[in-house]
Design an enzyme around this catalytic site. Sequence first.
Site, PDB file in Angstrom:
ATOM      1  N   GLU A 195     -11.572 -24.349  18.648  1.00  0.00           N
ATOM      2  CA  GLU A 195     -10.944 -23.480  19.658  1.00  0.00           C
ATOM      3  C   GLU A 195      -9.476 -23.874  19.831  1.00  0.00           C
ATOM      4  O   GLU A 195      -8.985 -24.019  20.956  1.00  0.00           O
ATOM      5  CB  GLU A 195     -11.683 -23.614  20.996  1.00  0.00           C
ATOM      6  CG  GLU A 195     -13.168 -23.314  20.919  1.00  0.00           C
ATOM      7  CD  GLU A 195     -13.874 -23.316  22.268  1.00  0.00           C
ATOM      8  OE1 GLU A 195     -13.207 -23.324  23.326  1.00  0.00           O
ATOM      9  OE2 GLU A 195     -15.119 -23.315  22.257  1.00  0.00           O
ATOM     10  N   GLU A 223     -20.446 -28.248  25.423  1.00  0.00           N
ATOM     11  CA  GLU A 223     -19.923 -28.949  26.615  1.00  0.00           C
ATOM     12  C   GLU A 223     -21.000 -29.596  27.480  1.00  0.00           C
ATOM     13  O   GLU A 223     -21.049 -29.388  28.691  1.00  0.00           O
ATOM     14  CB  GLU A 223     -19.055 -27.979  27.441  1.00  0.00           C
ATOM     15  CG  GLU A 223     -17.918 -27.399  26.628  1.00  0.00           C
ATOM     16  CD  GLU A 223     -17.111 -26.317  27.363  1.00  0.00           C
ATOM     17  OE1 GLU A 223     -17.359 -26.089  28.556  1.00  0.00           O
ATOM     18  OE2 GLU A 223     -16.254 -25.702  26.714  1.00  0.00           O
TER      19      GLU A 223
HETATM   20  O1  G3I Z   1     -16.589  -9.426  31.837  1.00  0.00           O
HETATM   21  C1  G3I Z   1     -15.844  -9.444  33.057  1.00  0.00           C
HETATM   22  C2  G3I Z   1     -15.381  -8.066  33.372  1.00  0.00           C
HETATM   23  O2  G3I Z   1     -16.509  -7.249  33.613  1.00  0.00           O
HETATM   24  C3  G3I Z   1     -14.473  -8.134  34.586  1.00  0.00           C
HETATM   25  O3  G3I Z   1     -13.948  -6.863  34.831  1.00  0.00           O
HETATM   26  C4  G3I Z   1     -13.327  -9.116  34.357  1.00  0.00           C
HETATM   27  C5  G3I Z   1     -12.437  -9.269  35.574  1.00  0.00           C
HETATM   28  O4  G3I Z   1     -11.836 -10.540  35.601  1.00  0.00           O
HETATM   29  O5  G3I Z   1     -13.867 -10.374  34.057  1.00  0.00           O
HETATM   30  C6  G3I Z   1     -14.642 -10.342  32.878  1.00  0.00           C
HETATM   31  O6  G3I Z   1     -15.115 -11.599  32.602  1.00  0.00           O
HETATM   32  C7  G3I Z   1     -14.179 -12.546  32.120  1.00  0.00           C
HETATM   33  C8  G3I Z   1     -14.610 -12.951  30.732  1.00  0.00           C
HETATM   34  O7  G3I Z   1     -13.788 -14.007  30.278  1.00  0.00           O
HETATM   35  C9  G3I Z   1     -14.540 -11.816  29.712  1.00  0.00           C
HETATM   36  O8  G3I Z   1     -13.229 -11.382  29.588  1.00  0.00           O
HETATM   37  C10 G3I Z   1     -14.199 -13.725  33.061  1.00  0.00           C
HETATM   38  O9  G3I Z   1     -13.642 -13.349  34.312  1.00  0.00           O
HETATM   39  C11 G3I Z   1     -13.405 -14.857  32.489  1.00  0.00           C
HETATM   40  O10 G3I Z   1     -13.596 -16.020  33.286  1.00  0.00           O
HETATM   41  C12 G3I Z   1     -13.916 -15.148  31.087  1.00  0.00           C
HETATM   42  O11 G3I Z   1     -13.148 -16.200  30.570  1.00  0.00           O
HETATM   43  C13 G3I Z   1     -13.626 -16.778  29.379  1.00  0.00           C
HETATM   44  C14 G3I Z   1     -14.026 -18.226  29.638  1.00  0.00           C
HETATM   45  O12 G3I Z   1     -14.416 -18.844  28.412  1.00  0.00           O
HETATM   46  C15 G3I Z   1     -15.153 -18.260  30.654  1.00  0.00           C
HETATM   47  O13 G3I Z   1     -15.866 -19.353  30.668  1.00  0.00           O
HETATM   48  C16 G3I Z   1     -12.520 -16.734  28.346  1.00  0.00           C
HETATM   49  O14 G3I Z   1     -12.270 -15.371  27.989  1.00  0.00           O
HETATM   50  C17 G3I Z   1     -12.916 -17.522  27.099  1.00  0.00           C
HETATM   51  O15 G3I Z   1     -11.800 -17.643  26.243  1.00  0.00           O
HETATM   52  C18 G3I Z   1     -13.367 -18.915  27.495  1.00  0.00           C
HETATM   53  O16 G3I Z   1     -13.773 -19.594  26.334  1.00  0.00           O
HETATM   54  C19 G3I Z   1     -14.190 -20.953  26.507  1.00  0.00           C
HETATM   55  C20 G3I Z   1     -15.213 -21.254  25.440  1.00  0.00           C
HETATM   56  O17 G3I Z   1     -16.256 -20.323  25.511  1.00  0.00           O
HETATM   57  C21 G3I Z   1     -15.757 -22.685  25.578  1.00  0.00           C
HETATM   58  N1  G3I Z   1     -14.684 -23.645  25.599  1.00  0.00           N
HETATM   59  C22 G3I Z   1     -13.619 -23.401  26.533  1.00  0.00           C
HETATM   60  C23 G3I Z   1     -13.060 -21.988  26.320  1.00  0.00           C
HETATM   61  C24 G3I Z   1     -11.888 -21.738  27.195  1.00  0.00           C
HETATM   62  O18 G3I Z   1     -12.312 -21.744  28.531  1.00  0.00           O
END
Ligand code: G3I
Length: 377
Positions: free
Chosen positions: A265, A160
């Site tokens: 994805e 990205e």
């Molecule tokens: O790890 C913390 C945890 O400690 C905490 O308790 C919890 C509470 O909300 O959050 C956890 O982190 C989350 C993390 O996923 C792991 O589950 C974040 O809040 C959450 O924002 C994060 O979201 C991820 C996102 O990328 C973040 O950028 C999604 O799971 C993941 O599917 C998404 O994947 C991205 C690709 O990497 C790149 N392309 C877009 C795609 C979708 O956004």
Amino acid sequence: MIKRFFIPVLCATSLLLSSCASSQKNSATQPIPSLKEIFKNDFAIGTALNTAQIEEKDAKVDALIKQQFNMATPENIMKAEIIHPQWDKYDFTVADKMIEYGEKNNIKINGHTLVWHSQLPAFARNIKNVDSFKTFFSNHINTVAGRYSGKIFSWDVVNEALNEDGTMRKSIFLDRLGDNFVTEAFRLAAAASPNTELYYNDYNNEQPAKRAGCIALVKKVQAAGVRIDGVGIQGHWHAGKVPFKDIEASILEYSALGLKVMFTEVDIEVLPRNFSGADVSQRMKEDPSLNPYVNGLPDSVQQQLANDYAALFNLFLKHKDKITRVTFWGVDDGQSWLNGWPVRGRTNHPLLFDRALQPKPAFYKVIETKKNEKKGF
Ligand code: G3I
């Protein structure tokens, strides 16, 4: 008309594999067809895996993963925030487990991701000094890519880096390192992991302006004599609005650069939102009207989703000589990041397996694309 046609075809397809009803009721005893088997001569079939899945916490999910997929991408655990939390500290605990999981189950791993502006550790976001940032950048790539050299199939080296208009995103990498950072990332990754395939990955890079920017970026890397093996089109799309023509043009144009093309994805969301793409910093206000399918999908939407997935796989099969992998961003609807973004706490339905791990009509329509291809439709 569509409905009357759809249901018998769906059941006829299912009957060949198991019965329409039993595939829902008797999933424990009736094997469902395997995507990785059906498409084994066409392209790899991947999924994103979260920590619980890598650690095999749920036997049913685990069985489904092993049955359906031959490639996997870590959804979060190889991102810098987790794998490199402090300047001189790395945490490879779950990433190592993912490599073992892949080896044990014959699932190739696509590393995600070495360079991304999002989910960066706090220490990296706070590096102001250019030389220190350069050191962080090369240490990170050398250490992470180096550790898995020979063990990992591919890396999303840079994720990205582009804006929607095809210009370079104003990220911390661009700010500290200038627009050569993409080429440098590929150079470092190629040296650290010489036998691993190296990709550029983005969302909306099937759209004309962003695609042009992506092509320019790839050409720049190639012109520097640095290896880049493929382009990943993420494929976060919306039911009824999948940009098939742009997708096809992108497959052809990226492939003409000598690159492998993959869909990295894929999910097709069914809930309302007022923008497209997957920029995680964009959000919408919570509102009950934005969460209409808490108790399941109405038939019309289920059919739209199924038809979109079928059209997508027809396109993938048409260009299977150029496409190496199709990865879904999650195993089942319950896991999908789209339940929490861009609005928290919604019930989304973007994948081929529902929350009970049952194949949806879209799954059977996807299987049907291969049968129809064989028949020469
Ligand atoms: O790890 C913390 C945890 O400690 C905490 O308790 C919890 C509470 O909300 O959050 C956890 O982190 C989350 C993390 O996923 C792991 O589950 C974040 O809040 C959450 O924002 C994060 O979201 C991820 C996102 O990328 C973040 O950028 C999604 O799971 C993941 O599917 C998404 O994947 C991205 C690709 O990497 C790149 N392309 C877009 C795609 C979708 O956004």
